[in-house]
Design a protein around this motif. Sequence first.
Motif, PDB file in Angstrom:
ATOM      1  N   UNK A 113      12.402   5.638  14.519  1.00 46.08           N
ATOM      2  CA  UNK A 113      12.638   4.795  13.346  1.00 46.08           C
ATOM      3  C   UNK A 113      12.667   3.310  13.704  1.00 46.08           C
ATOM      4  N   UNK A 114      13.487   2.965  14.683  1.00 46.97           N
ATOM      5  CA  UNK A 114      13.643   1.549  15.025  1.00 46.97           C
ATOM      6  C   UNK A 114      12.441   1.011  15.786  1.00 46.97           C
ATOM      7  N   UNK A 115      11.818   1.841  16.611  1.00 43.05           N
ATOM      8  CA  UNK A 115      10.622   1.396  17.324  1.00 43.05           C
ATOM      9  C   UNK A 115       9.497   1.092  16.339  1.00 43.05           C
ATOM     10  N   UNK A 116       9.402   1.874  15.280  1.00 39.30           N
ATOM     11  CA  UNK A 116       8.375   1.634  14.259  1.00 39.30           C
ATOM     12  C   UNK A 116       8.606   0.293  13.573  1.00 39.30           C
ATOM     13  N   UNK A 117       9.872  -0.002  13.219  1.00 33.32           N
ATOM     14  CA  UNK A 117      10.190  -1.313  12.635  1.00 33.32           C
ATOM     15  C   UNK A 117       9.784  -2.437  13.592  1.00 33.32           C
ATOM     16  N   UNK A 118      10.119  -2.258  14.861  1.00 33.61           N
ATOM     17  CA  UNK A 118       9.852  -3.306  15.843  1.00 33.61           C
ATOM     18  C   UNK A 118       8.364  -3.531  16.033  1.00 33.61           C
ATOM     19  N   UNK A 119       7.598  -2.457  16.115  1.00 30.07           N
ATOM     20  CA  UNK A 119       6.146  -2.572  16.315  1.00 30.07           C
ATOM     21  C   UNK A 119       5.502  -3.298  15.142  1.00 30.07           C
ATOM     22  N   UNK A 120       5.865  -2.929  13.911  1.00 30.04           N
ATOM     23  CA  UNK A 120       5.259  -3.587  12.740  1.00 30.04           C
ATOM     24  C   UNK A 120       5.713  -5.032  12.603  1.00 30.04           C
ATOM     25  N   UNK A 121       6.893  -5.358  13.139  1.00 26.62           N
ATOM     26  CA  UNK A 121       7.317  -6.757  13.171  1.00 26.62           C
ATOM     27  C   UNK A 121       6.399  -7.558  14.079  1.00 26.62           C
ATOM     28  N   UNK A 122       6.092  -7.010  15.241  1.00 24.90           N
ATOM     29  CA  UNK A 122       5.216  -7.710  16.165  1.00 24.90           C
ATOM     30  C   UNK A 122       3.779  -7.776  15.653  1.00 24.90           C
ATOM     31  N   UNK A 174       3.377  -7.874   4.464  1.00 23.90           N
ATOM     32  CA  UNK A 174       3.898  -7.697   5.822  1.00 23.90           C
ATOM     33  C   UNK A 174       5.333  -7.190   5.790  1.00 23.90           C
ATOM     34  N   UNK A 175       6.142  -7.721   4.879  1.00 25.53           N
ATOM     35  CA  UNK A 175       7.532  -7.258   4.769  1.00 25.53           C
ATOM     36  C   UNK A 175       7.567  -5.789   4.345  1.00 25.53           C
ATOM     37  N   UNK A 176       6.725  -5.416   3.389  1.00 24.52           N
ATOM     38  CA  UNK A 176       6.692  -4.026   2.941  1.00 24.52           C
ATOM     39  C   UNK A 176       6.309  -3.093   4.083  1.00 24.52           C
ATOM     40  N   UNK A 177       5.372  -3.535   4.898  1.00 25.32           N
ATOM     41  CA  UNK A 177       4.958  -2.699   6.031  1.00 25.32           C
ATOM     42  C   UNK A 177       6.090  -2.563   7.050  1.00 25.32           C
ATOM     43  N   UNK A 178       6.802  -3.663   7.300  1.00 26.48           N
ATOM     44  CA  UNK A 178       7.926  -3.613   8.244  1.00 26.48           C
ATOM     45  C   UNK A 178       9.029  -2.700   7.709  1.00 26.48           C
ATOM     46  N   UNK A 179       9.376  -2.857   6.422  1.00 24.55           N
ATOM     47  CA  UNK A 179      10.461  -2.059   5.838  1.00 24.55           C
ATOM     48  C   UNK A 179      10.114  -0.572   5.791  1.00 24.55           C
ATOM     49  N   UNK A 180       8.853  -0.250   5.522  1.00 32.83           N
ATOM     50  CA  UNK A 180       8.463   1.159   5.380  1.00 32.83           C
ATOM     51  C   UNK A 180       8.130   1.816   6.715  1.00 32.83           C
ATOM     52  N   UNK A 181       7.999   1.014   7.771  1.00 34.71           N
ATOM     53  CA  UNK A 181       7.529   1.543   9.060  1.00 34.71           C
ATOM     54  C   UNK A 181       8.445   2.624   9.621  1.00 34.71           C
ATOM     55  N   UNK A 182       9.768   2.416   9.546  1.00 29.87           N
ATOM     56  CA  UNK A 182      10.698   3.399  10.093  1.00 29.87           C
ATOM     57  C   UNK A 182      10.579   4.737   9.391  1.00 29.87           C
ATOM     58  N   UNK A 194      19.530   0.317   2.929  1.00 31.43           N
ATOM     59  CA  UNK A 194      18.521   1.284   3.343  1.00 31.43           C
ATOM     60  C   UNK A 194      17.129   0.687   3.176  1.00 31.43           C
ATOM     61  N   UNK A 195      16.178   1.192   3.946  1.00 39.37           N
ATOM     62  CA  UNK A 195      14.814   0.671   3.875  1.00 39.37           C
ATOM     63  C   UNK A 195      14.261   0.777   2.458  1.00 39.37           C
ATOM     64  N   UNK A 196      14.567   1.895   1.789  1.00 41.06           N
ATOM     65  CA  UNK A 196      14.093   2.079   0.420  1.00 41.06           C
ATOM     66  C   UNK A 196      14.606   1.004  -0.514  1.00 41.06           C
ATOM     67  N   UNK A 197      15.836   0.533  -0.268  1.00 49.66           N
ATOM     68  CA  UNK A 197      16.387  -0.536  -1.092  1.00 49.66           C
ATOM     69  C   UNK A 197      15.623  -1.839  -0.936  1.00 49.66           C
ATOM     70  N   UNK A 198      15.260  -2.176   0.307  1.00 50.08           N
ATOM     71  CA  UNK A 198      14.470  -3.389   0.547  1.00 50.08           C
ATOM     72  C   UNK A 198      13.075  -3.269  -0.063  1.00 50.08           C
ATOM     73  N   UNK A 199      12.482  -2.091   0.048  1.00 47.66           N
ATOM     74  CA  UNK A 199      11.142  -1.879  -0.517  1.00 47.66           C
ATOM     75  C   UNK A 199      11.191  -1.991  -2.035  1.00 47.66           C
TER      76      UNK A 199
END
Length: 445
Positions: A131-140, A185-193, A389-394
């Motif tokens: 979950x967290x690695x996915x967020x980090x990768x899409x951030x980069x 980009x934000x949507x991709x980061x939030x949904x990545x996890x 939660x990620x869904x809340x940000x999305x």
Amino acid sequence: MDFYTLALVIFAAYWLLVIFLNSRGILARHGVSAYGPILMLRTTQGLRLLDKLARPKRFWRFFANIGIPVTVIAMFFMLAILLIGDVRILVTQPAPTALNAPQNVLLLPGINQFIPLTWGLIGLIVTLVVHELSHAILSRVADIKVKSLGLLIALVPIGAFAEPDESQLLGIDAKKGEKIATRPERLRVFSAGITGNFAVALIAFTLFFGPVLSSVTATNGFGVVSVVSGSPAEQAGLQPGMTISQIDGITISDTNDFQAFMNATHPGQIVTVKAIDQGTPKTFGIVLAKNPNSDKGFLGIGGGSASELLTFLKRIPSNLNTFQGWGVLIGLPLLIFSGFTGNIAHLYQPIGWAAPLGNGFFWIANTLLWVGWINFYVGLFNCLPAVPLDGGHIFRELFKSLTEKILRNTKDQERVTSALVTTLGAVILASFLILLIGPYVFGTL
């Protein structure tokens, strides 16, 4: 001292140790932050590896773009399940049981009585890392700085985190000329996890319901899973883990055979039961008692046919075209099948390519089941449209884009968005409170 008292004592001792170490500045010197009993262990190790993992940017954008609509669909699915659960509690007023006990709502191995410690920990660790690695990768991928990676500890690992630079991700207090993420980009980061959890769940379930289950065969007979205390079965020596193959010379191949025989018995009847105990044949002479629910004979065992359960498991993927099918998958390890363990392990054996692996094959099977299910469940939970939660940000980003098309004033856009997100979050919180305490309030009236 019972388990929960012991657990409370150990946790209290841990918390006192955290308070002592934090007051002496020992935690801070080692880069650890304490928030009550929760420790945040940060590290910058792995950030270079993170940049390497993020290099196929086109692939990761495609991956996350698929995840956005999947997350929105799952958002409404979870919201429906939550509200249906609330209505059920308010209407039927169920009594408190192990299934609705507060500790069993948490996905914490050792706390949740339905989650085995070993496979539960493996599944939870894989889930948190993915979950967290996915967020980090899409951030980069979006050229957003990741300040650190880390774990959340409360005696045991309860979470993992990646710390993207919020000024870049959200545009709050951003420095002049600093890279600011766009809405896509934000949507991709939030949904990545969520997308990462769903992807791992898909892989694990595909392997489990495919090559794993196809390489398992079930023994014939009626598998004894439980024995009623004080029953004729217990007095005669029947135990969980045994498999009944014959009663009075009649072959018992499955549950139907067992039920058909018992329906033809009467209290006081003497029966001869042949069973297999870890490969050893055993014979028991048993005097049946009266069935508390009928005038038939009563043996006092619970169990079933291993082949019937195996057939049921194999049919789950084909039933995912219905709402009920998804409900079965969500409740699978808690209500139906927790793996090839305990009193049912002896009812199955690997065949074909899996046969040389012996019992090691079932370690693989159980790991796939729990890794798949915990990733799936955590992904679904994070889809709920409630901040943080990620869904809340999305949901906030998507609704904000809608208000921008309807309202011209920026302050009005923000005010309407914040009001809806806050209201929805409060509704979801109240819904969870009903699920947690409803049975203890309404079920005891």
